[in-house]
Design a protein around this motif. Sequence first.
Motif, PDB file in Angstrom:
ATOM      1  N   ASP A  15       0.705  -1.228   0.035  1.00  0.00           N
ATOM      2  CA  ASP A  15       0.024   0.023   0.047  1.00  0.00           C
ATOM      3  C   ASP A  15       0.925   1.211   0.052  1.00  0.00           C
ATOM      4  N   GLN A  46      -2.773  -6.203  -2.389  1.00  0.00           N
ATOM      5  CA  GLN A  46      -4.024  -6.809  -1.494  1.00  0.00           C
ATOM      6  C   GLN A  46      -5.193  -6.553  -2.289  1.00  0.00           C
ATOM      7  N   SER A  47      -5.127  -5.913  -3.214  1.00  0.00           N
ATOM      8  CA  SER A  47      -6.662  -5.840  -4.167  1.00  0.00           C
ATOM      9  C   SER A  47      -6.300  -5.731  -5.637  1.00  0.00           C
ATOM     10  N   PRO A  48      -7.311  -5.781  -6.486  1.00  0.00           N
ATOM     11  CA  PRO A  48      -7.053  -5.671  -7.833  1.00  0.00           C
ATOM     12  C   PRO A  48      -6.615  -4.188  -8.305  1.00  0.00           C
ATOM     13  N   ALA A  49      -7.129  -3.155  -7.428  1.00  0.00           N
ATOM     14  CA  ALA A  49      -6.702  -1.972  -7.675  1.00  0.00           C
ATOM     15  C   ALA A  49      -5.248  -1.577  -8.085  1.00  0.00           C
ATOM     16  N   TYR A  50      -4.398  -2.361  -7.290  1.00  0.00           N
ATOM     17  CA  TYR A  50      -2.867  -2.367  -7.421  1.00  0.00           C
ATOM     18  C   TYR A  50      -2.635  -2.447  -9.019  1.00  0.00           C
ATOM     19  N   PHE A  78      -6.399 -12.234  -8.824  1.00  0.00           N
ATOM     20  CA  PHE A  78      -7.782 -11.994  -8.601  1.00  0.00           C
ATOM     21  C   PHE A  78      -8.766 -12.271  -9.853  1.00  0.00           C
ATOM     22  N   ASP A  81     -12.357 -10.789 -10.686  1.00  0.00           N
ATOM     23  CA  ASP A  81     -12.542  -9.154 -10.786  1.00  0.00           C
ATOM     24  C   ASP A  81     -12.776  -8.521 -12.227  1.00  0.00           C
TER      25      ASP A  81
END
Length: 95
Positions: A15, A46-50, A78, A81
Amino acid sequence: PFLEEAKRIGQTNSDFYYLLAICRFNAGQKQQAIDEMLVGEAYGAQSPAYHHLMARLYAGTGQTEQAVEAIHRGQKLFPDDQGLNDALVELRAKK
């Protein structure tokens, strides 16, 4: 400077790299933003946003193939997603 210090203290958290990349991009340091994302990716997104952000950074600098590769790496982590799937379709349409 605060994000740099946070990265130093908690450098195993992806992050910090994500947020630092946004700062660098907004400051016009596009390649440095990508470089930060690549380092942070090794610590586990930690998330697909990365990967979505990484793809957008690559695409914004004209590196479409690298953007597609970033999406593929995100899809491995992911697979369900829809945002990553949509981003891939959009990138391929621009080719």
